[in-house]
Scaffold this motif. Sequence first.
Motif, short mmCIF file in Angstrom:
data_model
loop_
_atom_site.label_atom_id
_atom_site.label_comp_id
_atom_site.label_asym_id
_atom_site.label_seq_id
_atom_site.Cartn_x
_atom_site.Cartn_y
_atom_site.Cartn_z
N GLU A 125 0.84 -1.20 0.00
CA GLU A 125 0.00 0.00 0.00
C GLU A 125 0.88 1.25 0.00
N THR A 126 0.49 2.24 -0.80
CA THR A 126 1.20 3.52 -0.84
C THR A 126 0.29 4.63 -0.35
N ALA A 127 0.87 5.80 -0.16
CA ALA A 127 0.08 6.97 0.25
C ALA A 127 -1.01 7.28 -0.78
N ASP A 128 -0.75 7.01 -2.04
CA ASP A 128 -1.74 7.27 -3.09
C ASP A 128 -2.96 6.36 -2.97
N ASP A 129 -2.83 5.25 -2.26
CA ASP A 129 -3.94 4.30 -2.09
C ASP A 129 -4.87 4.67 -0.95
N TYR A 130 -4.48 5.64 -0.12
CA TYR A 130 -5.15 5.89 1.16
C TYR A 130 -6.67 6.02 1.04
N TRP A 131 -7.15 6.92 0.22
CA TRP A 131 -8.60 7.18 0.16
C TRP A 131 -9.36 6.00 -0.43
N GLU A 132 -8.75 5.34 -1.38
CA GLU A 132 -9.39 4.17 -1.98
C GLU A 132 -9.50 3.04 -0.94
N VAL A 133 -8.45 2.86 -0.15
CA VAL A 133 -8.46 1.85 0.90
C VAL A 133 -9.52 2.20 1.96
N GLU A 134 -9.54 3.44 2.39
CA GLU A 134 -10.53 3.85 3.40
C GLU A 134 -11.95 3.66 2.87
N ASN A 135 -12.18 3.93 1.59
CA ASN A 135 -13.49 3.73 1.00
C ASN A 135 -13.87 2.25 1.04
N LEU A 136 -12.90 1.37 0.76
CA LEU A 136 -13.19 -0.07 0.83
C LEU A 136 -13.54 -0.47 2.26
N TYR A 137 -12.82 0.04 3.24
CA TYR A 137 -13.15 -0.27 4.63
C TYR A 137 -14.56 0.22 4.96
N ASP A 138 -14.91 1.41 4.51
CA ASP A 138 -16.26 1.92 4.76
C ASP A 138 -17.32 1.03 4.11
N THR A 139 -17.01 0.49 2.94
CA THR A 139 -17.93 -0.40 2.24
C THR A 139 -18.11 -1.71 2.98
N CYS A 140 -17.04 -2.23 3.54
CA CYS A 140 -17.06 -3.57 4.14
C CYS A 140 -17.46 -3.61 5.61
N PHE A 141 -17.28 -2.51 6.32
CA PHE A 141 -17.53 -2.53 7.76
C PHE A 141 -18.63 -1.54 8.15
N ALA A 142 -19.24 -1.82 9.28
CA ALA A 142 -20.34 -1.00 9.77
C ALA A 142 -19.87 0.40 10.15
N PRO A 143 -20.79 1.36 10.09
CA PRO A 143 -20.46 2.70 10.58
C PRO A 143 -20.01 2.61 12.04
N GLY A 144 -19.08 3.46 12.40
CA GLY A 144 -18.57 3.44 13.77
C GLY A 144 -17.41 2.48 13.96
N ARG A 145 -16.91 1.90 12.87
CA ARG A 145 -15.79 0.95 12.99
C ARG A 145 -14.60 1.56 13.71
N GLU A 146 -14.42 2.86 13.57
CA GLU A 146 -13.26 3.52 14.18
C GLU A 146 -13.42 3.72 15.68
N LEU A 147 -14.57 3.34 16.23
CA LEU A 147 -14.78 3.43 17.68
C LEU A 147 -14.32 2.17 18.41
N LEU A 148 -13.97 1.13 17.66
CA LEU A 148 -13.54 -0.13 18.27
C LEU A 148 -12.21 0.04 19.00
N SER A 149 -11.99 -0.79 20.02
CA SER A 149 -10.77 -0.68 20.82
C SER A 149 -9.51 -0.88 19.99
N SER A 150 -9.59 -1.71 18.95
CA SER A 150 -8.40 -1.94 18.12
C SER A 150 -7.96 -0.65 17.42
N TYR A 151 -8.89 0.24 17.13
CA TYR A 151 -8.52 1.51 16.52
C TYR A 151 -7.77 2.41 17.50
N ARG A 152 -8.06 2.29 18.80
CA ARG A 152 -7.33 3.09 19.79
C ARG A 152 -5.86 2.68 19.82
N LEU A 153 -5.59 1.42 19.51
CA LEU A 153 -4.20 0.94 19.48
C LEU A 153 -3.45 1.45 18.26
#
Length: 163
Positions: free
Chosen positions: A7-35
């Motif tokens: 993954e490169t810096a140029d992939d960032y927004w595309e990767v984040e969009n895929l995560y948004d597509t695959c995971f429920a809203p609020g995924r960034e509130l999970l404890s693993s994100y705090r780590l």
Amino acid sequence: MYQLEVETADDYWEVENLYDTCFAPGRELLSSYRLRDGVEKVSDLCLVARDPDGILAAVIRFWPIRVGTGEDRALLLGPVAVHPTRQGEGLGGLLITEAMAEAVKLGWERVLLVGDEPYYARFGFEKLDHVEMPPPTNPDRVLGVALRPGAWDTVSGLVHKDD
């Protein structure tokens, strides 16, 4: 059929969009994100899979963590995501296998994740009874795999950021 690349810096927004597509809203509130907050990902292990047209199909990321009060480092696997139209093609497994093989080459000894044991057991992951993720985390979903035999045997305690 698929091209695996770091993954490169140029992939960032595309990767984040895929995560948004695959995971429920609020995924960034999970404890693993705090780590992960304020910690650099292990770039050499963060992979993207693209089809022949260059369309992002799957992605995996790894982050450094520490366990217990000592200097026991590990990799936190995740998130791994496969676009819904590409699921069932083995891309998630391919990314996990390739990234963990590279982790071994880089000298990492252990990997931890929060996930479904029936899926991740095929890659050697087992429930870690002696390792505690920050709340709220279901302890039955805290899984680990030793990249070197016995790498989890003497490691225990709370998982925290690798500052």
